[in-house]
Scaffold this motif. Structure first.
Motif, PDB file in Angstrom:
ATOM      1  N   SER A 187       0.823  -1.211   0.000  1.00  0.00           N
ATOM      2  CA  SER A 187       0.000   0.000   0.000  1.00  0.00           C
ATOM      3  C   SER A 187       0.855   1.259   0.000  1.00  0.00           C
ATOM      4  O   SER A 187       0.546   2.241  -0.686  1.00  0.00           O
ATOM      5  CB  SER A 187      -0.930   0.001   1.218  1.00  0.00           C
ATOM      6  N   LEU A 188       1.943   1.238   0.761  1.00  0.00           N
ATOM      7  CA  LEU A 188       2.798   2.421   0.862  1.00  0.00           C
ATOM      8  C   LEU A 188       3.577   2.672  -0.433  1.00  0.00           C
ATOM      9  O   LEU A 188       3.771   3.823  -0.833  1.00  0.00           O
ATOM     10  CB  LEU A 188       3.744   2.276   2.055  1.00  0.00           C
ATOM     11  N   VAL A 189       4.021   1.597  -1.094  1.00  0.00           N
ATOM     12  CA  VAL A 189       4.704   1.785  -2.380  1.00  0.00           C
ATOM     13  C   VAL A 189       3.726   2.318  -3.420  1.00  0.00           C
ATOM     14  O   VAL A 189       4.038   3.264  -4.160  1.00  0.00           O
ATOM     15  CB  VAL A 189       5.338   0.471  -2.877  1.00  0.00           C
ATOM     16  N   VAL A 190       2.529   1.729  -3.483  1.00  0.00           N
ATOM     17  CA  VAL A 190       1.522   2.197  -4.438  1.00  0.00           C
ATOM     18  C   VAL A 190       1.160   3.647  -4.154  1.00  0.00           C
ATOM     19  O   VAL A 190       0.996   4.454  -5.080  1.00  0.00           O
ATOM     20  CB  VAL A 190       0.266   1.301  -4.372  1.00  0.00           C
ATOM     21  N   THR A 191       1.059   3.994  -2.869  1.00  0.00           N
ATOM     22  CA  THR A 191       0.756   5.382  -2.491  1.00  0.00           C
ATOM     23  C   THR A 191       1.820   6.337  -3.015  1.00  0.00           C
ATOM     24  O   THR A 191       1.499   7.415  -3.534  1.00  0.00           O
ATOM     25  CB  THR A 191       0.659   5.495  -0.955  1.00  0.00           C
ATOM     26  N   LYS A 192       3.085   5.943  -2.910  1.00  0.00           N
ATOM     27  CA  LYS A 192       4.150   6.801  -3.429  1.00  0.00           C
ATOM     28  C   LYS A 192       4.018   6.967  -4.938  1.00  0.00           C
ATOM     29  O   LYS A 192       4.118   8.075  -5.472  1.00  0.00           O
ATOM     30  CB  LYS A 192       5.524   6.232  -3.089  1.00  0.00           C
ATOM     31  N   VAL A 251      -6.024   2.656  -2.288  1.00  0.00           N
ATOM     32  CA  VAL A 251      -4.923   3.480  -2.791  1.00  0.00           C
ATOM     33  C   VAL A 251      -4.571   3.109  -4.236  1.00  0.00           C
ATOM     34  O   VAL A 251      -4.074   3.945  -5.000  1.00  0.00           O
ATOM     35  CB  VAL A 251      -3.671   3.371  -1.889  1.00  0.00           C
ATOM     36  N   SER A 252      -4.850   1.862  -4.630  1.00  0.00           N
ATOM     37  CA  SER A 252      -4.562   1.439  -6.002  1.00  0.00           C
ATOM     38  C   SER A 252      -5.514   2.080  -6.995  1.00  0.00           C
ATOM     39  O   SER A 252      -5.176   2.269  -8.166  1.00  0.00           O
ATOM     40  CB  SER A 252      -4.650  -0.088  -6.133  1.00  0.00           C
ATOM     41  N   ARG A 253      -6.700   2.423  -6.534  1.00  0.00           N
ATOM     42  CA  ARG A 253      -7.707   3.013  -7.420  1.00  0.00           C
ATOM     43  C   ARG A 253      -7.647   4.525  -7.417  1.00  0.00           C
ATOM     44  O   ARG A 253      -8.443   5.171  -8.097  1.00  0.00           O
ATOM     45  CB  ARG A 253      -9.102   2.554  -7.002  1.00  0.00           C
ATOM     46  N   GLY A 254      -6.750   5.107  -6.628  1.00  0.00           N
ATOM     47  CA  GLY A 254      -6.639   6.556  -6.606  1.00  0.00           C
ATOM     48  C   GLY A 254      -6.134   7.094  -7.925  1.00  0.00           C
ATOM     49  O   GLY A 254      -5.500   6.403  -8.716  1.00  0.00           O
ATOM     50  N   HIS A 255      -6.426   8.345  -8.189  1.00  0.00           N
ATOM     51  CA  HIS A 255      -5.940   8.970  -9.426  1.00  0.00           C
ATOM     52  C   HIS A 255      -4.481   9.349  -9.262  1.00  0.00           C
ATOM     53  O   HIS A 255      -4.080   9.945  -8.279  1.00  0.00           O
ATOM     54  CB  HIS A 255      -6.762  10.220  -9.736  1.00  0.00           C
ATOM     55  N   LYS A 256      -3.678   9.033 -10.253  1.00  0.00           N
ATOM     56  CA  LYS A 256      -2.247   9.327 -10.191  1.00  0.00           C
ATOM     57  C   LYS A 256      -2.025  10.820 -10.281  1.00  0.00           C
ATOM     58  O   LYS A 256      -2.497  11.477 -11.206  1.00  0.00           O
ATOM     59  CB  LYS A 256      -1.496   8.624 -11.324  1.00  0.00           C
ATOM     60  N   ALA A 257      -1.310  11.347  -9.300  1.00  0.00           N
ATOM     61  CA  ALA A 257      -1.012  12.788  -9.318  1.00  0.00           C
ATOM     62  C   ALA A 257       0.069  13.080 -10.330  1.00  0.00           C
ATOM     63  O   ALA A 257       0.893  12.256 -10.670  1.00  0.00           O
ATOM     64  CB  ALA A 257      -0.573  13.247  -7.916  1.00  0.00           C
ATOM     65  N   SER A 258       0.087  14.296 -10.789  1.00  0.00           N
ATOM     66  CA  SER A 258       1.136  14.709 -11.724  1.00  0.00           C
ATOM     67  C   SER A 258       2.431  14.918 -10.977  1.00  0.00           C
ATOM     68  O   SER A 258       2.424  15.272  -9.800  1.00  0.00           O
ATOM     69  CB  SER A 258       0.729  16.003 -12.419  1.00  0.00           C
ATOM     70  N   CYS A 301       2.862   8.987   1.928  1.00  0.00           N
ATOM     71  CA  CYS A 301       3.339   7.768   2.596  1.00  0.00           C
ATOM     72  C   CYS A 301       3.655   8.035   4.059  1.00  0.00           C
ATOM     73  O   CYS A 301       3.265   7.254   4.945  1.00  0.00           O
ATOM     74  CB  CYS A 301       4.606   7.244   1.906  1.00  0.00           C
ATOM     75  N   ILE A 302       4.377   9.117   4.308  1.00  0.00           N
ATOM     76  CA  ILE A 302       4.738   9.455   5.688  1.00  0.00           C
ATOM     77  C   ILE A 302       3.486   9.723   6.508  1.00  0.00           C
ATOM     78  O   ILE A 302       3.360   9.278   7.654  1.00  0.00           O
ATOM     79  CB  ILE A 302       5.683  10.672   5.714  1.00  0.00           C
ATOM     80  N   GLY A 303       2.518  10.441   5.923  1.00  0.00           N
ATOM     81  CA  GLY A 303       1.283  10.723   6.631  1.00  0.00           C
ATOM     82  C   GLY A 303       0.492   9.464   6.935  1.00  0.00           C
ATOM     83  O   GLY A 303       0.020   9.269   8.061  1.00  0.00           O
ATOM     84  N   LEU A 304       0.348   8.591   5.936  1.00  0.00           N
ATOM     85  CA  LEU A 304      -0.404   7.349   6.128  1.00  0.00           C
ATOM     86  C   LEU A 304       0.246   6.466   7.182  1.00  0.00           C
ATOM     87  O   LEU A 304      -0.418   5.990   8.120  1.00  0.00           O
ATOM     88  CB  LEU A 304      -0.512   6.609   4.797  1.00  0.00           C
ATOM     89  N   HIS A 305       1.537   6.243   7.051  1.00  0.00           N
ATOM     90  CA  HIS A 305       2.278   5.417   8.012  1.00  0.00           C
ATOM     91  C   HIS A 305       2.240   6.055   9.405  1.00  0.00           C
ATOM     92  O   HIS A 305       1.985   5.384  10.410  1.00  0.00           O
ATOM     93  CB  HIS A 305       3.719   5.264   7.523  1.00  0.00           C
ATOM     94  N   GLY A 306       2.491   7.358   9.450  1.00  0.00           N
ATOM     95  CA  GLY A 306       2.474   8.056  10.728  1.00  0.00           C
ATOM     96  C   GLY A 306       1.101   8.032  11.382  1.00  0.00           C
ATOM     97  O   GLY A 306       0.990   7.886  12.608  1.00  0.00           O
ATOM     98  N   GLY A 307       0.042   8.160  10.581  1.00  0.00           N
ATOM     99  CA  GLY A 307      -1.314   8.115  11.124  1.00  0.00           C
ATOM    100  C   GLY A 307      -1.645   6.770  11.725  1.00  0.00           C
ATOM    101  O   GLY A 307      -2.295   6.676  12.779  1.00  0.00           O
ATOM    102  N   LEU A 308      -1.198   5.694  11.066  1.00  0.00           N
ATOM    103  CA  LEU A 308      -1.431   4.348  11.602  1.00  0.00           C
ATOM    104  C   LEU A 308      -0.754   4.165  12.956  1.00  0.00           C
ATOM    105  O   LEU A 308      -1.357   3.676  13.915  1.00  0.00           O
ATOM    106  CB  LEU A 308      -0.911   3.304  10.612  1.00  0.00           C
ATOM    107  N   VAL A 309       0.527   4.556  13.034  1.00  0.00           N
ATOM    108  CA  VAL A 309       1.290   4.382  14.278  1.00  0.00           C
ATOM    109  C   VAL A 309       0.754   5.302  15.371  1.00  0.00           C
ATOM    110  O   VAL A 309       0.576   4.887  16.528  1.00  0.00           O
ATOM    111  CB  VAL A 309       2.791   4.653  14.033  1.00  0.00           C
ATOM    112  N   TRP A 310       0.489   6.544  15.018  1.00  0.00           N
ATOM    113  CA  TRP A 310       0.010   7.542  15.978  1.00  0.00           C
ATOM    114  C   TRP A 310      -1.334   7.126  16.566  1.00  0.00           C
ATOM    115  O   TRP A 310      -1.529   7.136  17.791  1.00  0.00           O
ATOM    116  CB  TRP A 310      -0.091   8.888  15.279  1.00  0.00           C
ATOM    117  N   ALA A 311      -2.278   6.739  15.710  1.00  0.00           N
ATOM    118  CA  ALA A 311      -3.605   6.360  16.184  1.00  0.00           C
ATOM    119  C   ALA A 311      -3.542   5.115  17.072  1.00  0.00           C
ATOM    120  O   ALA A 311      -4.207   5.050  18.119  1.00  0.00           O
ATOM    121  CB  ALA A 311      -4.526   6.120  14.990  1.00  0.00           C
TER     122      ALA A 311
END
Length: 285
Positions: free
Chosen positions: A208-213, A277-284, A223-233
């Protein structure tokens, strides 16, 4: 230009053309050589195990940050400055900040969502917050964001970059996720067997984190936000003792050692997260 500088750059370009396992091995060896002079005396000087771990791992990360600048300059001809981190997806700008906050929201929503679903199913009970909740939230922010920054820059930044120099994106994605899971699963055999459901969960999280990047222009902010949110919560719920379990279902369903990622619920949730995250739109870029 001095001959030594030319040779240095040529050798760096040759290093960049090596097979990823060899190049990764050289980097890890350099990192270990620089870290050992600090590790040995500090291990003897600091009696408290927790403090010792924090100090030696903090120094390791600082050495990694410095080495990464020189490595990027050597292999990829980036400037000898903080701008070298941009080669690995880490930048200091508004866009990364917004993506960091978006990732935090997703990480918090995912973690709290797992506990809420378990409570609705009667598998867990939500407990009232104690007086120290705000202190725990602050401590969790430092832990979550610190761990996320270090691990994402290492795994989805440097390591993923090195893998992609010799392999396709698909192979690099899978390899990165498996290495991430294996390195988090280094423990005695008995513990490996007892907490086995955590391994596929870690692989799914790594994917998930690689796909997010990739979906965010190869930037690390989300990636940092997602990972950090999981650990923080999870820190808030665990340390704040906000959830207790009813034992209506086995621990391998809700999560071994009350870790939601160590059970069927976590594996199912992370599968949905990967799909999301795989179905998200790819950012420019």
């Amino acid at each position: 230009m001095p001959k030594s500088v030319v040779n240095f750059r040529l050798n760096g370009q040759a290093m960049a053309r090596l097979a990823p396992p060899l190049r990764i091995g050289v980097f890890i060896l350099l990192l270990a050589i620089a870290w050992l002079p600090f590790l040995l005396p500090l291990s003897l000087a600091i009696a408290d195990a927790n403090l010792r771990s924090i100090v030696v791992m903090g120094i390791l990360f600082l050495i990694f940050l410095v080495l990464l600048i020189f490595w990027s300059h050597w292999c990829y001809q980036t400037p000898l400055s903080l701008r070298a981190y941009g080669e690995y997806g880490l930048g200091w700008n508004r866009r990364q900040g917004v993506e960091l906050l978006q990732g935090l929201g997703l990480g918090f929503g995912f973690t709290f969502g797992l506990f809420i679903i378990q409570a609705l199913l009667g598998w867990a009970v939500l407990e009232p917050a104690g007086d120290r909740l705000w202190a725990i939230i602050l401590q969790g922010s430092l832990t979550g964001l610190g761990v996320a920054l270090a691990e994402e820059l290492f795994f989805r930044g440097w390591l993923l970059k090195e893998l992609e120099q010799g392999y396709s994106r698909g192979v690099s994605l899978g390899s990165n996720a498996i290495i991430f899971a294996v390195l988090h699963f280094l423990k005695p055999l008995g513990e490996v067997i007892r907490t086995l459901p955590q391994f596929p969960a870690l692989v799914l999280l790594g994917l998930s984190l690689v796909v997010t990047k990739h979906r965010h222009g190869d930037r690390l902010g989300h990636c940092i936000g997602l990972h950090g949110g999981l650990v923080w919560a999870y820190y808030i719920v665990n340390v704040g003792q906000l959830v207790s379990y009813t034992d209506r279902v086995p621990a391998w369903v809700t999560g071994i050692d009350q870790n939601p990622l160590s059970g069927v619920m976590g594996i199912a949730g992370l599968s949905l997260l990967l799909l999301l995250v795989s179905r998200g739109h790819k950012a420019s870029v």
